[in-house]
Write a protein that holds these residues in place. Structure first.
Motif: not given
Length: 363
Positions: A2-4, A27-28, A70-74
Motif C-alpha cells: 500500500t502507498i499513500k 489522502v488515503v 492520470p493526473r497524479r502519476g500512480g
C-alpha cells in the motif's frame, strides 16, 4: 503493498436545470487494485452545492466507482460517488440510484448495454476556438474530422483528454473534430474487447468520469468546456450525446431486428416523456435541421441522421445489434437517459420505474 495517495471524490451537485460536477480530495492508503469498498463514506457541505440548507447541511458521499487518476502519476484515484442523505437514503439529486432501481426492475436477463457519443465545445473566453474576435469563421463544412491548424481548433486538449481517459481505464473508443469550429466528440462504450464491461450503469459512470477529466484538462489550457445543446445560434450544428443502446434481445441474431423494431415502436409512443430527460435547451438543437429531427416529431430509419432513432447500416445488414437514440443533448445526464430507455424498451412497471423518472424531472 500500500502507498499513500490522493482519492478525488467526485459527485453530481444540485444545480438546476443541469447538474454539475464537484470534487474534493483526501489522502488515503491505496492498494494495487482499489475498489469502492476500500474508501470511506465522506461528507460535504450540501448548502454550497444546492443539496441542503444551511442549518442542516451535511450530505454523504458513497463511493461507487474507482479508476486511476492520470493526473497524479500512480499516486491517486478518482472515486465517483452517489450522494446520500444523512440517514443513508438516496438524495433527491441522486439519479444514479434511480437507474440502479430501473435496472433491478427490468431484471438481469435484459442485459442492457449503452454507449455515448459526447459532443462538446471548447471556449477561450466568450468565443469557441476558431471564432474570430469580430464576425464568424467560414461556414461549416471543412471542420468535421479536419486536419490542419486553419480548420482543427483544440486538438491539443482533445488528444490530452483521450490519453487521460485511456490511462484512467475508462472505456473511451474514439475521438474526432466535429462540424462546428472548436467542437469535438469522444465516445464511451463497447470496444469489442473480450471481458471489458459494457453494461449501461458502468458506461454511464465512465461518461461522467470522462467529462470530469475533460474539464480538469481544460483548466490546464485556460479553456472552458460547454455542453450547451446550441452553443452558437444560427447556421451551426448543435451538440448532442447520441446514445447507443442494446439489450440481449436486440443483440441476438435470432431476434435482433424484430426486437429493435419493437423498441422503436415503444419509443414512438413515449417521445415526449423522453424529451423531458434528454437535456436542457433541447428545442434549440432539435429543429429538424443540422442532422436532427424536430423535437415535435418522432422518426426512425436505417442510416438516417435526421431521424430520432437511427439503425446503423451494419446492424440492418447483420440483423442484430443496437440502435442509436439521436435525441439526447450534450448536457443530458446519462443516468436519466438510460433509465428512460430501459423503462420504455423493457416495459418496466410504472410502480418500479416511471414515477422515479418523473420525480427526477422536477428535482
Amino acid at each position: 503493498m500500500t502507498i499513500k495517495g490522493f482519492a478525488e471524490y467526485i459527485w453530481l451537485d444540485g444545480t438546476r436545470p443541469t447538474q454539475q460536477l464537484r470534487s474534493k480530495a483526501r489522502v488515503v492508503r491505496l492498494t494495487a487494485e482499489p475498489s469502492p469498498e476500500d474508501f470511506p463514506v465522506w461528507s460535504f457541505d450540501g448548502s454550497s452545492t444546492g443539496q441542503a440548507v444551511g442549518d442542516d447541511s451535511d450530505c454523504l458521499l458513497q463511493p461507487v466507482q474507482v479508476v486511476r487518476d492520470p493526473r497524479r502519476g500512480g499516486r491517486g484515484v478518482l472515486v465517483l460517488c452517489e450522494v446520500l442523505n444523512p440517514d443513508g437514503s438516496p438524495h433527491a439529486t441522486n439519479t444514479r440510484d434511480r437507474l440502479r432501481r430501473v435496472l433491478e426492475a427490468a431484471g438481469p436477463e435484459v442485459d442492457a448495454w449503452a454507449g455515448f457519443e459526447q459532443e462538446y465545445t471548447i471556449y477561450r473566453g466568450e468565443r469557441p476556438l476558431g471564432f474570430p474576435v469580430n464576425g464568424y469563421p467560414a461556414p461549416q463544412g471543412p471542420y468535421y474530422c479536419s486536419v490542419g491548424a486553419d480548420v482543427a481548433f483544440g486538438r491539443e486538449l482533445a488528444d490530452a483528454h483521450a490519453d487521460a481517459c485511456l490511462e484512467a481505464g475508462l472505456s473511451i473508443y474514439g475521438t474526432n473534430a466535429e462540424v462546428m469550429p472548436g467542437q469535438w466528440e469522444f465516445q464511451i462504450g463497447y470496444r469489442g474487447i473480450h471481458g471489458e464491461p459494457c453494461d449501461a450503469l458502468t458506461m454511464s459512470d465512465h461518461l461522467w468520469l470522462a467529462r470530469y477529466l475533460l474539464q480538469r484538462g481544460a483548466e490546464r489550457f485556460g479553456y472552458r468546456i460547454s455542453f450547451a445543446n446550441k452553443p452558437v445560434a444560427g447556421d451551426w450544428n448543435g451538440a448532442g450525446m447520441h446514445t447507443n443502446f442494446s439489450t440481449a434481445a436486440t443483440r441476438n441474431p435470432m431476434s435482433g431486428l424484430q426486437a429493435i423494431r419493437a423498441a422503436i415502436e415503444a419509443l414512438s409512443s413515449r417521445h415526449d416523456d423522453h424529451i423531458v430527460h434528454y437535456g436542457e435547451g433541447l428545442a434549440a438543437r432539435l429543429t429538424g435541421l443540422h442532422e436532427t429531427c424536430s423535437i415535435h416529431d418522432f422518426r426512425s430509419g436505417v442510416a438516417h441522421r435526421g431521424a430520432s432513432i437511427r439503425i446503423p447500416q451494419p446492424v440492418a445488414q447483420k440483423g442484430c445489434g443496437y440502435f442509436e437514440d439521436r435525441r439526447p443533448g450534450a448536457n443530458a445526464d446519462p443516468y436519466r437517459v438510460v433509465a428512460s430507455l430501459i423503462t420504455t424498451v423493457c416495459h418496466v412497471a410504472e410502480a418500479n420505474g416511471r414515477p422515479a423518472m418523473a420525480r427526477a424531472a422536477n428535482d
